[in-house]
Write a protein that holds these residues in place. Structure first.
Motif, short mmCIF file in Angstrom:
data_model
loop_
_atom_site.label_atom_id
_atom_site.label_comp_id
_atom_site.label_asym_id
_atom_site.label_seq_id
_atom_site.Cartn_x
_atom_site.Cartn_y
_atom_site.Cartn_z
N ALA A 9 23.52 28.22 44.78
CA ALA A 9 22.77 27.19 44.06
C ALA A 9 21.45 26.95 44.77
CB ALA A 9 23.58 25.90 44.01
N GLY A 10 20.42 26.67 43.96
CA GLY A 10 19.13 26.40 44.57
C GLY A 10 18.14 25.89 43.55
N ASP A 11 17.06 25.33 44.02
CA ASP A 11 16.00 24.82 43.16
C ASP A 11 14.68 25.47 43.58
OD1 ASP A 11 17.85 23.13 42.04
OD2 ASP A 11 17.24 21.39 43.20
N ILE A 12 13.85 25.75 42.60
CA ILE A 12 12.50 26.24 42.86
C ILE A 12 11.56 25.22 42.25
CG2 ILE A 12 10.82 28.05 42.38
CD1 ILE A 12 13.18 29.98 42.09
N ARG A 13 10.64 24.72 43.06
CA ARG A 13 9.67 23.74 42.55
C ARG A 13 8.27 24.27 42.82
NH1 ARG A 13 13.15 19.21 44.73
NH2 ARG A 13 14.17 18.46 42.86
N LEU A 22 6.44 22.68 37.73
CA LEU A 22 7.58 23.43 37.22
C LEU A 22 8.76 23.27 38.17
CD1 LEU A 22 8.64 25.62 35.18
CD2 LEU A 22 7.79 27.31 36.79
N THR A 23 9.93 23.04 37.61
CA THR A 23 11.16 23.01 38.39
C THR A 23 12.16 23.94 37.73
OG1 THR A 23 10.82 20.73 39.09
CG2 THR A 23 13.05 21.57 39.25
N ILE A 24 12.72 24.82 38.51
CA ILE A 24 13.74 25.74 38.01
C ILE A 24 14.98 25.53 38.86
CG2 ILE A 24 14.39 28.15 37.68
CD1 ILE A 24 11.39 28.79 37.46
N LYS A 25 16.09 25.22 38.19
CA LYS A 25 17.35 25.04 38.91
C LYS A 25 18.18 26.30 38.67
CE LYS A 25 17.42 20.08 38.64
NZ LYS A 25 17.77 19.52 39.91
N LEU A 26 18.60 26.91 39.74
CA LEU A 26 19.37 28.15 39.66
C LEU A 26 20.80 27.90 40.11
CD1 LEU A 26 16.81 30.55 41.35
CD2 LEU A 26 17.25 30.33 38.93
N ARG A 27 21.72 28.40 39.34
CA ARG A 27 23.13 28.36 39.71
C ARG A 27 23.66 29.76 39.40
NH1 ARG A 27 20.92 24.61 41.24
NH2 ARG A 27 21.33 22.43 40.88
#
Length: 93
Positions: A9-13, A22-27
């Motif tokens: 899990a992680g987030d890219i901002r 932009l915010t991308i939430k990755l799971r």
């Protein structure tokens, strides 16, 4: 590893001058097909672009198409009746 599965899990901002653009939430779940099915995850079996069985099921048969056409006509008639009632109330009211 694949018999139990791994979750990443992680987030890219992306920010510019302290403004979040932009915010991308990755799971990401990495598991074997058997383990995924055991957990109730089987979306690839129903995706027409990934499964030939899903492609054949995606084409409706004549009965299903007729049923949808009849339901569509019935719903359109109900909407027309509701609109007519609403117009009558606005004229009377």
């Amino acid at each position: 590893m694949l018999d139990k599965g791994v979750v990443i899990a992680g987030d890219i901002r992306i920010n510019l001058l302290d403004i979040e653009l932009l915010t991308i939430k990755l799971r990401l779940l990495v598991a074997s097909v058997d383990k995924a099915k055991e957990m109730g995850i089987d979306w690839w079996e129903h995706d027409p672009s990934l499964s030939s069985r899903a492609r054949t099921r995606a084409v409706p048969d004549d009965d299903a198409e007729r049923s949808l056409t009849e339901e569509n006509a019935r719903l359109r008639a109900e909407i027309a009746a509701l609109r007519a009632r609403a117009e009558d109330r606005s004229v009377d009211g």
